[in-house]
Scaffold this motif. Structure first.
Motif, PDB file in Angstrom:
ATOM      1  N   VAL A  33       0.826  -1.212   0.000  1.00 37.07           N
ATOM      2  CA  VAL A  33       0.000   0.000   0.000  1.00 37.07           C
ATOM      3  C   VAL A  33       0.857   1.257   0.000  1.00 37.07           C
ATOM      4  CG1 VAL A  33      -1.692   1.325   1.313  1.00 37.07           C
ATOM      5  CG2 VAL A  33      -1.928  -1.136   1.111  1.00 37.07           C
ATOM      6  N   GLN A  34       1.915   1.269   0.797  1.00 39.34           N
ATOM      7  CA  GLN A  34       2.778   2.451   0.876  1.00 39.34           C
ATOM      8  C   GLN A  34       3.440   2.730  -0.473  1.00 39.34           C
ATOM      9  OE1 GLN A  34       2.917   4.519   3.542  1.00 39.34           O
ATOM     10  NE2 GLN A  34       4.010   5.850   2.150  1.00 39.34           N
ATOM     11  N   GLU A  35       3.896   1.691  -1.127  1.00 36.86           N
ATOM     12  CA  GLU A  35       4.515   1.840  -2.447  1.00 36.86           C
ATOM     13  C   GLU A  35       3.477   2.331  -3.460  1.00 36.86           C
ATOM     14  OE1 GLU A  35       6.810  -0.869  -5.800  1.00 36.86           O
ATOM     15  OE2 GLU A  35       6.446  -1.700  -3.815  1.00 36.86           O
ATOM     16  N   TRP A  36       2.274   1.771  -3.381  1.00 35.39           N
ATOM     17  CA  TRP A  36       1.194   2.204  -4.275  1.00 35.39           C
ATOM     18  C   TRP A  36       0.930   3.695  -4.098  1.00 35.39           C
ATOM     19  CZ3 TRP A  36      -3.480   4.550  -3.490  1.00 35.39           C
ATOM     20  CH2 TRP A  36      -4.364   4.563  -4.567  1.00 35.39           C
ATOM     21  N   TRP A  37       0.798   4.115  -2.835  1.00 35.27           N
ATOM     22  CA  TRP A  37       0.505   5.523  -2.549  1.00 35.27           C
ATOM     23  C   TRP A  37       1.636   6.429  -3.034  1.00 35.27           C
ATOM     24  CZ3 TRP A  37      -3.403   8.493  -1.606  1.00 35.27           C
ATOM     25  CH2 TRP A  37      -3.184   9.786  -1.167  1.00 35.27           C
ATOM     26  N   THR A  38       2.872   6.068  -2.736  1.00 28.38           N
ATOM     27  CA  THR A  38       4.025   6.888  -3.110  1.00 28.38           C
ATOM     28  C   THR A  38       4.109   7.063  -4.628  1.00 28.38           C
ATOM     29  OG1 THR A  38       5.217   6.112  -1.164  1.00 28.38           O
ATOM     30  CG2 THR A  38       6.520   7.121  -2.911  1.00 28.38           C
ATOM     31  N   GLU A  39       4.032   5.980  -5.338  1.00 29.39           N
ATOM     32  CA  GLU A  39       4.167   6.030  -6.799  1.00 29.39           C
ATOM     33  C   GLU A  39       2.990   6.745  -7.459  1.00 29.39           C
ATOM     34  OE1 GLU A  39       6.883   5.204  -8.537  1.00 29.39           O
ATOM     35  OE2 GLU A  39       7.751   4.828  -6.568  1.00 29.39           O
ATOM     36  N   ASN A  40       1.770   6.405  -7.066  1.00 27.12           N
ATOM     37  CA  ASN A  40       0.598   6.973  -7.725  1.00 27.12           C
ATOM     38  C   ASN A  40       0.354   8.431  -7.353  1.00 27.12           C
ATOM     39  OD1 ASN A  40      -0.068   4.750  -9.354  1.00 27.12           O
ATOM     40  ND2 ASN A  40      -0.938   3.719  -7.587  1.00 27.12           N
ATOM     41  N   SER A  41       0.762   8.845  -6.165  1.00 25.21           N
ATOM     42  CA  SER A  41       0.626  10.268  -5.832  1.00 25.21           C
ATOM     43  C   SER A  41       1.563  11.099  -6.712  1.00 25.21           C
ATOM     44  CB  SER A  41       0.898  10.520  -4.355  1.00 25.21           C
ATOM     45  OG  SER A  41       2.220  10.188  -4.014  1.00 25.21           O
ATOM     46  N   LYS A  42       2.744  10.566  -7.004  1.00 18.69           N
ATOM     47  CA  LYS A  42       3.670  11.261  -7.920  1.00 18.69           C
ATOM     48  C   LYS A  42       3.049  11.367  -9.315  1.00 18.69           C
ATOM     49  CE  LYS A  42       7.871   9.766  -5.564  1.00 18.69           C
ATOM     50  NZ  LYS A  42       9.046   8.897  -5.661  1.00 18.69           N
ATOM     51  N   VAL A  43       2.408  10.290  -9.753  1.00 15.12           N
ATOM     52  CA  VAL A  43       1.756  10.281 -11.068  1.00 15.12           C
ATOM     53  C   VAL A  43       0.653  11.335 -11.122  1.00 15.12           C
ATOM     54  CG1 VAL A  43       0.237   8.912 -12.569  1.00 15.12           C
ATOM     55  CG2 VAL A  43       2.298   7.888 -11.614  1.00 15.12           C
ATOM     56  N   ILE A  44      -0.178  11.378 -10.102  1.00 13.20           N
ATOM     57  CA  ILE A  44      -1.295  12.335 -10.069  1.00 13.20           C
ATOM     58  C   ILE A  44      -0.786  13.770 -10.076  1.00 13.20           C
ATOM     59  CG2 ILE A  44      -3.190  13.195  -8.624  1.00 13.20           C
ATOM     60  CD1 ILE A  44      -3.608  10.216  -7.795  1.00 13.20           C
ATOM     61  N   LEU A  45       0.250  14.044  -9.288  1.00 12.91           N
ATOM     62  CA  LEU A  45       0.815  15.395  -9.256  1.00 12.91           C
ATOM     63  C   LEU A  45       1.443  15.776 -10.596  1.00 12.91           C
ATOM     64  CD1 LEU A  45       2.407  15.396  -5.695  1.00 12.91           C
ATOM     65  CD2 LEU A  45       0.417  16.705  -6.456  1.00 12.91           C
ATOM     66  N   ARG A  46       2.154  14.839 -11.210  1.00 14.14           N
ATOM     67  CA  ARG A  46       2.793  15.118 -12.503  1.00 14.14           C
ATOM     68  C   ARG A  46       1.740  15.413 -13.572  1.00 14.14           C
ATOM     69  NH1 ARG A  46       3.457  11.899 -16.648  1.00 14.14           N
ATOM     70  NH2 ARG A  46       3.167   9.997 -15.441  1.00 14.14           N
ATOM     71  N   ILE A  47       0.730  14.572 -13.649  1.00 14.96           N
ATOM     72  CA  ILE A  47      -0.317  14.758 -14.655  1.00 14.96           C
ATOM     73  C   ILE A  47      -1.127  16.019 -14.358  1.00 14.96           C
ATOM     74  CG2 ILE A  47      -2.429  13.765 -15.616  1.00 14.96           C
ATOM     75  CD1 ILE A  47      -1.071  11.011 -15.295  1.00 14.96           C
TER      76      ILE A  47
END
Length: 108
Positions: A33-47
């Protein structure tokens, strides 16, 4: 001040749809879950930055919507703001009462 993502632009239907499509394409599943949150939050911010854009990073001008007020109104607002700041910093009842009086005077 750092540039901020213009999240308020998500009110526009076209941008909201584009943002949603791009995020759904880029989001990946992770077992942790922590890895999911870390990676996908970066994706959301970038997009979000790419689709919605970012602010200039400069601060908004002071009293940006009060330029048209006459001198008397501007002076009242200024003294009320100064009284508020003093009351917040000191915490003294006398300063709080002074602010309340200035606020009440402004509302009339």
């Amino acid at each position: 001040m750092d540039p901020k993502i213009k999240w308020w632009k998500l009110k526009e239907v076209k941008l909201r749809v584009l943002f949603k499509e791009r995020v759904l394409e880029a989001v990946r599943l992770h077992e942790d879950v922590q890895e999911w949150w870390t990676e996908n939050s970066k994706v959301i911010l970038r997009i979000g930055g790419e689709v919605l854009g970012k602010t200039s990073g400069r601060r908004a001008p002071n009293d940006k919507e009060s330029w048209w007020w006459n001198d008397e109104v501007q002076e009242r607002v200024k003294t009320k703001k100064e009284a508020k700041k003093k009351a917040d910093l000191s915490g003294q009842e006398q300063d709080k009462e002074n602010y309340r009086q200035r606020k009440k005077h402004e509302e009339q």
